[in-house]
Design a protein around this motif. Structure first.
Motif, PDB file in Angstrom:
ATOM      1  N   LEU A 121       0.808  -1.215   0.000  1.00  0.00           N
ATOM      2  CA  LEU A 121       0.000   0.000   0.000  1.00  0.00           C
ATOM      3  C   LEU A 121       0.848   1.274   0.000  1.00  0.00           C
ATOM      4  O   LEU A 121       0.302   2.383   0.015  1.00  0.00           O
ATOM      5  N   GLY A 122       2.158   1.136   0.002  1.00  0.00           N
ATOM      6  CA  GLY A 122       3.020   2.301   0.039  1.00  0.00           C
ATOM      7  C   GLY A 122       3.109   2.943   1.405  1.00  0.00           C
ATOM      8  O   GLY A 122       3.535   4.098   1.534  1.00  0.00           O
ATOM      9  N   LYS A 123       2.715   2.231   2.450  1.00  0.00           N
ATOM     10  CA  LYS A 123       2.716   2.766   3.809  1.00  0.00           C
ATOM     11  C   LYS A 123       3.939   2.322   4.608  1.00  0.00           C
ATOM     12  O   LYS A 123       4.064   2.664   5.785  1.00  0.00           O
ATOM     13  N   ALA A 124       4.802   1.568   4.017  1.00  0.00           N
ATOM     14  CA  ALA A 124       6.067   1.162   4.637  1.00  0.00           C
ATOM     15  C   ALA A 124       7.054   0.947   3.507  1.00  0.00           C
ATOM     16  O   ALA A 124       6.667   0.708   2.358  1.00  0.00           O
ATOM     17  N   GLY A 125       8.340   1.052   3.825  1.00  0.00           N
ATOM     18  CA  GLY A 125       9.356   0.926   2.788  1.00  0.00           C
ATOM     19  C   GLY A 125      10.657   0.397   3.333  1.00  0.00           C
ATOM     20  O   GLY A 125      10.682  -0.390   4.291  1.00  0.00           O
ATOM     21  N   GLU A 126      11.762   0.854   2.764  1.00  0.00           N
ATOM     22  CA  GLU A 126      13.066   0.298   3.075  1.00  0.00           C
ATOM     23  C   GLU A 126      13.422   0.423   4.553  1.00  0.00           C
ATOM     24  O   GLU A 126      14.024  -0.500   5.126  1.00  0.00           O
ATOM     25  N   THR A 127      13.066   1.526   5.177  1.00  0.00           N
ATOM     26  CA  THR A 127      13.401   1.691   6.594  1.00  0.00           C
ATOM     27  C   THR A 127      12.774   0.587   7.435  1.00  0.00           C
ATOM     28  O   THR A 127      13.438  -0.043   8.270  1.00  0.00           O
ATOM     29  N   GLU A 128      11.495   0.340   7.204  1.00  0.00           N
ATOM     30  CA  GLU A 128      10.784  -0.681   7.969  1.00  0.00           C
ATOM     31  C   GLU A 128      11.267  -2.089   7.603  1.00  0.00           C
ATOM     32  O   GLU A 128      11.370  -2.966   8.471  1.00  0.00           O
ATOM     33  N   ILE A 129      11.554  -2.299   6.324  1.00  0.00           N
ATOM     34  CA  ILE A 129      12.038  -3.614   5.894  1.00  0.00           C
ATOM     35  C   ILE A 129      13.394  -3.917   6.532  1.00  0.00           C
ATOM     36  O   ILE A 129      13.635  -5.009   7.032  1.00  0.00           O
ATOM     37  N   ALA A 130      14.288  -2.936   6.505  1.00  0.00           N
ATOM     38  CA  ALA A 130      15.613  -3.128   7.084  1.00  0.00           C
ATOM     39  C   ALA A 130      15.519  -3.403   8.583  1.00  0.00           C
ATOM     40  O   ALA A 130      16.253  -4.255   9.115  1.00  0.00           O
ATOM     41  N   ALA A 131      14.630  -2.698   9.275  1.00  0.00           N
ATOM     42  CA  ALA A 131      14.468  -2.915  10.713  1.00  0.00           C
ATOM     43  C   ALA A 131      13.931  -4.313  10.987  1.00  0.00           C
ATOM     44  O   ALA A 131      14.380  -4.997  11.928  1.00  0.00           O
ATOM     45  N   ALA A 132      12.978  -4.754  10.175  1.00  0.00           N
ATOM     46  CA  ALA A 132      12.427  -6.098  10.353  1.00  0.00           C
ATOM     47  C   ALA A 132      13.480  -7.158  10.081  1.00  0.00           C
ATOM     48  O   ALA A 132      13.546  -8.188  10.777  1.00  0.00           O
ATOM     49  N   LEU A 133      14.320  -6.922   9.087  1.00  0.00           N
ATOM     50  CA  LEU A 133      15.374  -7.887   8.768  1.00  0.00           C
ATOM     51  C   LEU A 133      16.420  -7.935   9.875  1.00  0.00           C
ATOM     52  O   LEU A 133      16.944  -9.004  10.202  1.00  0.00           O
ATOM     53  N   GLU A 134      16.711  -6.794  10.462  1.00  0.00           N
ATOM     54  CA  GLU A 134      17.660  -6.776  11.575  1.00  0.00           C
ATOM     55  C   GLU A 134      17.135  -7.604  12.744  1.00  0.00           C
ATOM     56  O   GLU A 134      17.893  -8.284  13.438  1.00  0.00           O
ATOM     57  N   ALA A 135      15.817  -7.568  12.942  1.00  0.00           N
ATOM     58  CA  ALA A 135      15.206  -8.330  14.033  1.00  0.00           C
ATOM     59  C   ALA A 135      15.073  -9.819  13.694  1.00  0.00           C
ATOM     60  O   ALA A 135      14.958 -10.652  14.589  1.00  0.00           O
ATOM     61  N   ASP A 136      15.094 -10.138  12.412  1.00  0.00           N
ATOM     62  CA  ASP A 136      14.920 -11.532  11.983  1.00  0.00           C
ATOM     63  C   ASP A 136      15.866 -11.822  10.820  1.00  0.00           C
ATOM     64  O   ASP A 136      15.445 -12.080   9.701  1.00  0.00           O
ATOM     65  N   ASN A 137      17.150 -11.771  11.097  1.00  0.00           N
ATOM     66  CA  ASN A 137      18.150 -11.978  10.046  1.00  0.00           C
ATOM     67  C   ASN A 137      18.444 -13.468   9.890  1.00  0.00           C
ATOM     68  O   ASN A 137      19.552 -13.947  10.116  1.00  0.00           O
TER      69      ASN A 137
END
Length: 208
Positions: free
Chosen positions: A57-73
Protein backbone atom coordinates in the motif's frame (compact mmCIF):
# COMPACT_ATOMS: atom_id res chain seq x y z
CA UNK A 1 -13.34 -18.03 16.58
CA UNK A 2 -10.47 -16.71 18.73
CA UNK A 3 -7.24 -18.72 18.43
CA UNK A 4 -8.68 -20.80 15.59
CA UNK A 5 -6.86 -21.72 12.42
CA UNK A 6 -9.57 -19.90 10.47
CA UNK A 7 -8.84 -16.68 12.36
CA UNK A 8 -5.14 -17.00 11.58
CA UNK A 9 -5.75 -17.76 7.90
CA UNK A 10 -8.20 -14.86 7.50
CA UNK A 11 -5.61 -12.44 8.90
CA UNK A 12 -2.93 -13.85 6.58
CA UNK A 13 -5.23 -13.44 3.59
CA UNK A 14 -6.19 -9.93 4.67
CA UNK A 15 -2.49 -9.03 4.81
CA UNK A 16 -1.92 -10.14 1.22
CA UNK A 17 -4.90 -8.32 -0.34
CA UNK A 18 -5.20 -4.83 1.21
CA UNK A 19 -6.17 -1.93 -1.03
CA UNK A 20 -7.37 0.99 1.11
CA UNK A 21 -6.12 3.35 3.79
CA UNK A 22 -8.50 1.68 6.23
CA UNK A 23 -6.83 -1.64 5.51
CA UNK A 24 -3.45 0.00 6.16
CA UNK A 25 -4.61 1.28 9.55
CA UNK A 26 -5.65 -2.22 10.61
CA UNK A 27 -2.40 -3.78 9.38
CA UNK A 28 -0.32 -1.15 11.15
CA UNK A 29 -2.36 -1.64 14.32
CA UNK A 30 -1.90 -5.38 14.28
CA UNK A 31 1.81 -4.88 13.72
CA UNK A 32 2.36 -2.38 16.53
CA UNK A 33 -0.13 -3.95 18.94
CA UNK A 34 -2.67 -1.13 19.01
CA UNK A 35 -5.17 -3.46 17.32
CA UNK A 36 -5.62 -6.82 19.00
CA UNK A 37 -7.72 -9.81 18.05
CA UNK A 38 -8.54 -12.17 20.89
CA UNK A 39 -6.55 -15.36 20.57
CA UNK A 40 -4.43 -14.21 17.64
CA UNK A 41 -0.71 -14.84 18.07
CA UNK A 42 1.36 -12.71 15.72
CA UNK A 43 4.48 -14.75 15.11
CA UNK A 44 7.53 -13.71 13.10
CA UNK A 45 6.17 -14.95 9.78
CA UNK A 46 2.86 -13.16 10.26
CA UNK A 47 4.69 -9.96 11.20
CA UNK A 48 6.45 -10.10 7.86
CA UNK A 49 3.15 -10.63 6.05
CA UNK A 50 1.58 -7.66 7.82
CA UNK A 51 4.59 -5.53 6.85
CA UNK A 52 4.42 -6.74 3.26
CA UNK A 53 0.79 -5.62 3.16
CA UNK A 54 1.82 -2.16 4.32
CA UNK A 55 4.57 -2.11 1.69
CA UNK A 56 2.05 -3.05 -0.98
CA UNK A 57 0.00 0.00 0.00
CA UNK A 58 3.02 2.30 0.04
CA UNK A 59 2.72 2.77 3.81
CA UNK A 60 6.07 1.16 4.64
CA UNK A 61 9.36 0.93 2.79
CA UNK A 62 13.07 0.30 3.07
CA UNK A 63 13.40 1.69 6.59
CA UNK A 64 10.78 -0.68 7.97
CA UNK A 65 12.04 -3.61 5.89
CA UNK A 66 15.61 -3.13 7.08
CA UNK A 67 14.47 -2.92 10.71
CA UNK A 68 12.43 -6.10 10.35
CA UNK A 69 15.37 -7.89 8.77
CA UNK A 70 17.66 -6.78 11.58
CA UNK A 71 15.21 -8.33 14.03
CA UNK A 72 14.92 -11.53 11.98
CA UNK A 73 18.15 -11.98 10.05
CA UNK A 74 17.48 -15.63 9.26
CA UNK A 75 17.13 -17.41 5.93
CA UNK A 76 13.36 -16.99 6.05
CA UNK A 77 13.76 -13.35 7.11
CA UNK A 78 16.03 -12.67 4.15
CA UNK A 79 13.46 -14.22 1.82
CA UNK A 80 10.68 -12.13 3.36
CA UNK A 81 12.76 -8.98 3.03
CA UNK A 82 13.50 -9.74 -0.63
CA UNK A 83 9.79 -10.26 -1.20
CA UNK A 84 8.94 -6.99 0.55
CA UNK A 85 11.52 -4.98 -1.42
CA UNK A 86 10.16 -6.39 -4.67
CA UNK A 87 6.63 -5.51 -3.54
CA UNK A 88 7.38 -1.77 -3.19
CA UNK A 89 4.75 -0.20 -5.52
CA UNK A 90 6.98 1.89 -7.79
CA UNK A 91 8.24 1.21 -11.28
CA UNK A 92 11.80 1.78 -10.03
CA UNK A 93 11.52 -0.85 -7.31
CA UNK A 94 9.98 -3.35 -9.71
CA UNK A 95 12.80 -2.82 -12.21
CA UNK A 96 15.45 -3.11 -9.49
CA UNK A 97 13.95 -6.41 -8.34
CA UNK A 98 13.73 -7.61 -11.95
CA UNK A 99 17.38 -6.71 -12.57
CA UNK A 100 18.47 -8.46 -9.38
CA UNK A 101 17.47 -11.74 -11.04
CA UNK A 102 18.05 -11.02 -14.72
CA UNK A 103 21.19 -8.87 -14.73
CA UNK A 104 22.83 -10.81 -11.88
CA UNK A 105 23.13 -14.52 -11.20
CA UNK A 106 24.01 -14.67 -7.52
CA UNK A 107 20.55 -15.08 -6.00
CA UNK A 108 19.81 -18.50 -4.44
CA UNK A 109 16.66 -20.39 -5.35
CA UNK A 110 14.63 -19.29 -2.35
CA UNK A 111 15.40 -15.61 -2.98
CA UNK A 112 14.51 -16.00 -6.66
CA UNK A 113 11.10 -17.35 -5.66
CA UNK A 114 10.56 -14.58 -3.12
CA UNK A 115 11.50 -11.81 -5.55
CA UNK A 116 9.24 -13.21 -8.28
CA UNK A 117 6.28 -13.26 -5.91
CA UNK A 118 7.04 -9.73 -4.78
CA UNK A 119 7.41 -8.30 -8.27
CA UNK A 120 3.98 -9.58 -9.24
CA UNK A 121 2.35 -8.57 -5.94
CA UNK A 122 0.59 -5.41 -7.10
CA UNK A 123 -2.62 -3.49 -6.72
CA UNK A 124 -1.80 -1.47 -9.84
CA UNK A 125 -0.77 -3.91 -12.57
CA UNK A 126 0.36 -1.06 -14.82
CA UNK A 127 3.54 -0.93 -12.72
CA UNK A 128 4.58 -4.07 -14.60
CA UNK A 129 4.15 -2.64 -18.11
CA UNK A 130 7.74 -1.33 -18.29
CA UNK A 131 9.00 -4.86 -17.63
CA UNK A 132 7.29 -6.48 -20.61
CA UNK A 133 9.92 -5.56 -23.21
CA UNK A 134 13.01 -6.36 -21.10
CA UNK A 135 11.38 -9.59 -19.98
CA UNK A 136 11.05 -10.95 -23.49
CA UNK A 137 14.45 -9.61 -24.50
CA UNK A 138 16.06 -11.59 -21.68
CA UNK A 139 14.50 -14.99 -22.33
CA UNK A 140 16.98 -16.59 -24.71
CA UNK A 141 19.97 -15.31 -22.74
CA UNK A 142 18.57 -16.57 -19.44
CA UNK A 143 17.87 -19.97 -20.93
CA UNK A 144 21.38 -20.18 -22.36
CA UNK A 145 23.31 -18.89 -19.34
CA UNK A 146 21.42 -20.32 -16.37
CA UNK A 147 20.66 -23.86 -15.30
CA UNK A 148 17.36 -25.32 -16.47
CA UNK A 149 15.87 -25.10 -12.98
CA UNK A 150 17.00 -21.54 -12.33
CA UNK A 151 16.06 -20.25 -15.76
CA UNK A 152 12.59 -21.76 -15.66
CA UNK A 153 12.05 -20.43 -12.15
CA UNK A 154 13.07 -16.88 -13.08
CA UNK A 155 11.14 -16.88 -16.34
CA UNK A 156 7.99 -18.22 -14.74
CA UNK A 157 8.30 -16.05 -11.66
CA UNK A 158 8.88 -12.79 -13.52
CA UNK A 159 6.22 -13.27 -16.19
CA UNK A 160 4.02 -10.20 -15.57
CA UNK A 161 0.80 -12.16 -15.40
CA UNK A 162 -1.16 -9.58 -13.34
CA UNK A 163 -1.25 -7.38 -16.46
CA UNK A 164 -3.39 -9.98 -18.26
CA UNK A 165 -4.06 -7.55 -21.12
CA UNK A 166 -3.76 -7.35 -24.88
CA UNK A 167 -0.27 -5.85 -24.59
CA UNK A 168 1.02 -8.89 -22.74
CA UNK A 169 -0.84 -11.32 -24.98
CA UNK A 170 0.58 -9.69 -28.11
CA UNK A 171 4.11 -9.56 -26.73
CA UNK A 172 3.95 -13.23 -25.72
CA UNK A 173 2.66 -14.32 -29.11
CA UNK A 174 5.19 -12.17 -30.91
CA UNK A 175 8.04 -13.78 -29.01
CA UNK A 176 6.73 -17.24 -29.87
CA UNK A 177 6.34 -16.28 -33.53
CA UNK A 178 9.84 -14.81 -33.80
CA UNK A 179 11.59 -17.55 -31.83
CA UNK A 180 10.43 -20.80 -33.45
CA UNK A 181 13.82 -22.42 -32.83
CA UNK A 182 13.99 -21.60 -29.14
CA UNK A 183 14.34 -24.53 -26.77
CA UNK A 184 11.06 -26.48 -26.64
CA UNK A 185 11.01 -26.32 -22.84
CA UNK A 186 11.35 -22.53 -22.94
CA UNK A 187 8.62 -22.20 -25.54
CA UNK A 188 6.39 -24.40 -23.40
CA UNK A 189 6.82 -22.06 -20.42
CA UNK A 190 5.74 -19.07 -22.51
CA UNK A 191 2.87 -21.00 -24.12
CA UNK A 192 1.56 -21.90 -20.67
CA UNK A 193 1.92 -18.33 -19.42
CA UNK A 194 0.16 -17.02 -22.52
CA UNK A 195 -2.70 -19.48 -22.00
CA UNK A 196 -3.25 -18.02 -18.54
CA UNK A 197 -3.40 -14.50 -19.97
CA UNK A 198 -5.87 -15.55 -22.65
CA UNK A 199 -8.13 -17.16 -20.05
CA UNK A 200 -8.00 -14.02 -17.92
CA UNK A 201 -8.90 -11.80 -20.88
CA UNK A 202 -11.86 -14.03 -21.76
CA UNK A 203 -13.09 -14.00 -18.18
CA UNK A 204 -12.76 -10.22 -17.98
CA UNK A 205 -14.74 -9.83 -21.20
CA UNK A 206 -17.48 -12.14 -19.97
CA UNK A 207 -17.61 -10.32 -16.62
CA UNK A 208 -18.23 -7.00 -18.37
Amino acid sequence: EPASDAQFQFVKFFATTPSTDEHAEVLAGLLDGSVALEGLVIDTDLRWELLQGLVLLGKAGETEIAAALEADNTASGQQAAANARATVPTAEAKRAAFDSLVARDDAPNAIVRAVGVGVNHVNDASLLSPLVEPYFESLNRLWKERSYHMASQIITGLYPSPLANEELRAASQQWLDTNPDAAPALRRVIVECLAGVERAIKVAAADI
